[in-house]
Each structure stands twice: as C-alpha cells, then as structure tokens.
Design a protein around this motif. Structure first.
Motif, PDB file in Angstrom:
ATOM      1  N   TYR A 172       0.866  -1.175   0.000  1.00 48.44           N
ATOM      2  CA  TYR A 172       0.000   0.000   0.000  1.00 48.44           C
ATOM      3  C   TYR A 172       0.906   1.229   0.000  1.00 48.44           C
ATOM      4  N   GLU A 191       4.972   5.526   1.832  1.00 47.31           N
ATOM      5  CA  GLU A 191       5.386   6.924   1.720  1.00 47.31           C
ATOM      6  C   GLU A 191       5.288   7.648   3.058  1.00 47.31           C
ATOM      7  N   GLU A 194       0.635   4.377   0.109  1.00 45.49           N
ATOM      8  CA  GLU A 194       0.436   5.495   1.040  1.00 45.49           C
ATOM      9  C   GLU A 194       1.093   5.215   2.389  1.00 45.49           C
TER      10      GLU A 194
END
Length: 600
Positions: free
Chosen positions: A155, A160, A157
């Motif tokens: 995933y 990051e 997100e």
C-alpha cells in the motif's frame, strides 16, 4: 521418522498430563502410536522400551495409571534430551544493535496493534500507524524493525508515510537497521531505504551512493542518481548519467544537476531543453535559479516568439515556446516579467490554439506579486475582448481599491449572469472565497487578505446567487436578512448543504430568530434526514444558546445511529457550559477552538 514419532508421543503425553491420568487407560491416540514404536524397536531396543511403557499406561488400572504415565514421561524426556545439540555451526560475528535509548514504558499490548499494522496486510492499517506516530510509539525500539519493513508495504500510502514522516522522526538510531535490510538489487522499498540513509547521515556516504548508482536495480539507481545532486565533487558522474539510455535515470540526473546549480549543470539543462529531453528538463529548470540559464531560455523564447505567426500554432516552434514558458515558473526576474508581458501582447500568439500557454503565462505574472505585473494582467480582458477576465479580476483585487474593483466588474455581471463573461466572473468569485463555515468565527481581515466592497452582497441578492450571499454577508441588513430567511424556509428540515450555509449566514448577522428556526428544522426532520453528521452540521448546532441544550438532547435520542447520537449529545453537554455572553454572540475562545476542531 523416529524423531517425528517421539515428538508425536511427547504431545500425547503432555495432553494426558493436562487432562489427568484417569483418562489415560485405553487412550486411542496412544494406542495408535504402538505399531510405529514396535517397528522402530526392531532396530533400536529403546523404542521397544517406549512401546512397553505406552502399553502399560493404556492397560493400567485407574489407580495405577498416574504412576505408569509418570514412568512413560520420564523415559520419553530422557530419550528426547539425548537428541538435543548444544553446539552451533559457523563462526561468531558481531551483531549490530539499535540505540538502547529507545526503551520506553509502553506495554506490549498497546504496541501489538501498531506492529501488526506494520507487518500484516488489510484495510484500516494507515489510521493505526498515524495514531501510533501521534502517540510517539515509534520512539520505542520494538517498532524500528517493523517500521523499516513497512517501507516495502504494497500500500503505497503507508510506505510513503513511513518514508516521509515516521522514520525521519526516529533519527539516527534506525540507521543500522536500514543498512542491514538494504538490498541494492531490491525495489522501491530499498530505494526508500537508501534515500533515508542519506537523509539521516547527510552527504557522507558517497561510496555507497556511487555503488548503488552503478550496480543497483532500476529503482535503486534512480534514487541514487537523484541523491548525487548533494555531492558537488561527483558532478562528472551526474553529467554522465544524464545521457543514460533509460529515461527515468536521465530524469533523476537532471534533477540532481538542478541542485548542483553550476555553470556546467546549467549548460546541460539547457541542452536537454533544446533536445529530446525537453519535457524532462522542465521541472529541474524550474528548480534551478542559475542566472545564465534563465537568460538563455529567455533569449531562445524571444527568438521563437519573433518568428511566430498564427500559421505556426501547431508546429514544433509552438510546442517549444510552450515548454520555455513553463520553465519560467518561480522566476521573478524583471526580464521574465517583460518577456511574459510581450508574449501576452503579441497578436500572433494570442490565438485560440495557444490558450493554455496564455493562461499559464498570466498565472506566472500573478504569482510574481509585483505592482507592475498586477496592472498588466488587470488590463488583459480589455485588451483582448474579455479574454482571461478571471486573471484580470484576481489582479484587480491587488492593484485597485475595493470600490474600484466593484465599479469595474459589477456592470459585467448585471448584464446577465448567463453571459460568458458573467459566468466566468461568478466562477472566479466562488473559487476565491472560502466556505462560510470556515469563517464564522473569524474577522474578515483574518479570513482573507482581500478586502471586498460591501455592495457585492446586494448584487448577489439581486441576481439570486445564494451561496455568494452567504459568503459575503458581514453586517445586519434588512434586505439581506429577508432574502436569507426566505431561502432558509425552503425545506429546512432536510438540512442540505445550502440550508446549512444559510443558517450560518443568519448566525453571522446575529438574526434573533435563527436559533429557534434551526431547532425547529432539526426537530421537524425527526432525525430521519440524518444518515451522517458532517463537521459543518455539528459546528452549526454548537452555535445554539445554552438554553437549547435540553431540546438538542431530545433530538439526539431520535437519531438512528448511536455514533451520531453521541456526537450530538456531546454538543448538548457543551451548550450547558456556555456563559451568557457566549450564548448571545456564539463566540468565546474555548468554544471557537472546539468548533474549529470539528470543522477541519
């Protein structure tokens, strides 16, 4: 084979220890192991002894079963003990450890959910990780290894967020783990690890970066080449990489050159702009403020513009000029302003096919925030028959008085809101003004850097622009109040977004009937119109005087969902704490902060 039988027998004996010897007599699980033990006993007599012990347990009388089970267990454990090994193969090596200062008093039961969110898969994990970050759980060393592993999370997100926020907050203590888990042949996760090592250690790992740039996988090489921009002594390597066959490597090298900012770097960026890497060069050039580079781009753009006429709009020259204008973003030089004004004054360029570039150039002039650029952009719509009136209006707000702005643009809207110029102006007004819910507790000066003529609100009443009336109303006004009350009377019980805006506006001007009208609308809905409560509705309820707390509690109990009921009950409880002044004005420092927390 023999070890597996011993393990199975150990499990069954342990089971009987727990269940009790009274159930051992005739136990079927033990009985099923006897043939295997007898078979093994043909080669190793010790298995015959085990088989005999098992048989004695299964055939024992109840009063003797405990003794026989204990004898079987003792023999079995003695045999298993002889199967263990105490020596380890290989040589001893030093082990890198994390910083011991990362020990906290947080119990593992609180840490468990965070570690699972970092290491497992499934929905809802990002919220758990964000909360753990907010609670400073990542300062505990138990989260460090899972945190680094999460850099490879599928995933994006989560990966990051770990790269941008979490791991940098841990600091140098996590660097040994990053080194240990770094694989130069890995994917995006390893590129993030390399980036973090550089970020946490600074420009002191040139050897590792060079190795990664030359030997790493594609993702790792891209990250390494970009990092080379922090090593001025490696400029030759970056220049070499800017000619690589792989497009992404060239892009990273150009980005690195923009940070180096040397004469050679500026020359290579201009070369890329003029060659096949024109599109790749735009962002690096925007980030590079080398004066010679900017002047070279202006000179080239000037030459393209001088040779430009309407018949060239679909040619290579038009595309090159478009890219050159994009390269000027963020550059506030006087020469840049002069060129952009010349560009937007050229009849050959101001054609339909170049509209996008025209808009980009006008926005660049606005971004300069200079009086000269504001005055030029403000004149655009008159110069070109109404074209770019949105940009002209924005410029006028900065270079003309509020009265002058209104006098210039009011007639364009009053001619008819369906006309193209009026539509564009109204769209711009919507874009420039904040939602009313966000400004209820602020003064006009605090909510915007723009001052507005008070006549705007009457214009919006006249042309029936309901939302703009709500946004622009500031002071009590009979005409505006009558308009708002009439509009709020249309199906108020449905509490649509427009109705919420109308009630906010009525509260803003202090209309005395507003609390009762709002409460009646809520009660008329019977709670059936509420499938969810957004922050605006909760903030609106909080404007009610303290005397409405009991009625709001009754309304809360009509709501279908427990979560909504609890939210409204929280507002009702806070209403009970309102002072008389706060009830009259709807303001107060503590209340303001609480309501803002509900709106953002």
């Amino acid at each position: 084979m023999s070890l597996q039988v011993l393990t199975d027998l150990h499990q069954e004996v342990r089971r009987l220890y727990i269940a009790g010897s009274s159930v051992a007599t005739g136990d079927l699980r033990l009985t099923r192991l006897l043939p295997q033990l007898r078979k093994l006993g043909e080669n190793a007599p010790v298995f015959n002894r085990l088989a005999d012990a098992v048989q004695l347990v299964t055939e024992a009388k109840p009063e003797q079963a405990s003794v026989k089970l204990l004898e079987l267990g003792t023999l079995l454990h003695s045999i298993l003990y002889t199967q263990g090994r105490t020596e380890a193969q290989g040589t001893l090596e030093d082990v890198q450890v994390t910083d011991t200062r990362g020990v906290t008093a947080v119990p593992y039961r609180k840490m468990k959910a965070l570690i699972e969110a970092l290491t497992e898969r499934g929905p809802g994990r990002l919220d758990v990780i964000r909360q753990g970050y907010k609670d400073s759980l990542f300062q505990d060393f138990r989260t460090h290894i899972p945190a680094v592993a999460a850099l490879e999370d599928g995933y994006a997100e989560i990966a990051e967020f770990m790269h941008d926020e979490v791991i940098p907050s841990i600091g140098p203590a996590i660097v040994p783990i990053l080194y240990r888990q770094l694989n130069l042949q890995g994917g995006k996760g390893d590129a993030r690890k390399l980036s973090l090592i550089h970020r946490l250690q600074g420009p002191t790992i040139a050897g590792l970066i060079l190795q990664a740039a030359g030997e790493g996988s594609a993702e790792v090489r891209i990250a390494a080449v970009d990092i080379l921009g922090d090593y001025p002594e490696l400029e030759d390597v970056v220049l070499e990489k800017s000619y690589e066959r792989k497009k992404e490597i060239r892009r990273a090298a150009l980005s690195a050159l923009s940070r180096l900012g040397t004469d050679r770097a500026a020359g290579r960026l201009f070369e890329a702009l003029m060659g096949k890497d024109r599109e790749l060069a735009v962002e690096p050039i925007q980030a590079c403020f080398h004066p010679t580079l900017t002047q070279r781009i202006l000179d080239q753009a000037e030459a393209w513009l001088n040779g430009f006429d309407g018949s060239y709009v679909k040619t290579e020259a038009a595309e090159q000029l478009s890219v050159a204008v994009q390269c000027l973003k963020g550059k506030n030089d006087e020469a840049v302003r002069v060129f952009l004004e010349k560009l937007l004054s050229s009849p050959a360029f101001m054609v339909k096919e170049t509209t996008a570039v025209q808009q980009y150039a006008a926005q660049l002039l606005l971004d300069m925030q200079q009086p000269e650029s504001y005055r030029f952009v403000e004149s655009l719509y008159r110069r070109w028959g109404g074209k770019h009136i949105s940009y002209s209006f924005q410029a006028a707000l900065h270079c003309l008085s509020p009265e002058e702005v209104y006098d210039k643009f009011d007639p364009l809207i009053r001619r008819g809101k369906q006309q193209a110029l009026a539509k564009e102006l109204l769209r711009t007004l919507h874009d420039l003004t904040e939602r009313l819910a966000l400004t209820v507790y602020r003064n006009t000066e605090e909510s915007s850097t723009v001052s507005w003529d008070p006549r705007w609100v009457h214009l919006f009443v006249d042309i029936n622009e309901e939302e703009l009336v709500c946004r622009f109303v500031r002071e009590p006004d009979t005409k505006v109040a009558d308009y708002l009350l009439k509009k709020a009377g249309v199906a108020p019980q449905q509490m649509k977004s427009r109705t919420v805006s109308l009630f906010f506006a009525l509260f803003k001007i202090g209309h005395e009937e507003t609390p009762e009208l709002l409460m009646q609308a809520l009660e008329a809905s019977g709670g059936k119109q509420f499938y969810y409560l957004d922050q605006d509705k909760l903030a609106l309820m909080s404007l009610l005087p303290g005397s409405y707390a009991e009625r709001l509690e009754k309304f809360a109990h009509q709501l279908a969902y427990e979560s909504m009921k609890q939210q409204v009950l929280e507002v009702a409880e806070r209403l009970k704490t309102k002072t008389s002044d706060e009830s009259e004005t709807g303001k107060g420092a503590e209340w303001t902060e609480w309501i803002k927390s509900k709106m953002y």
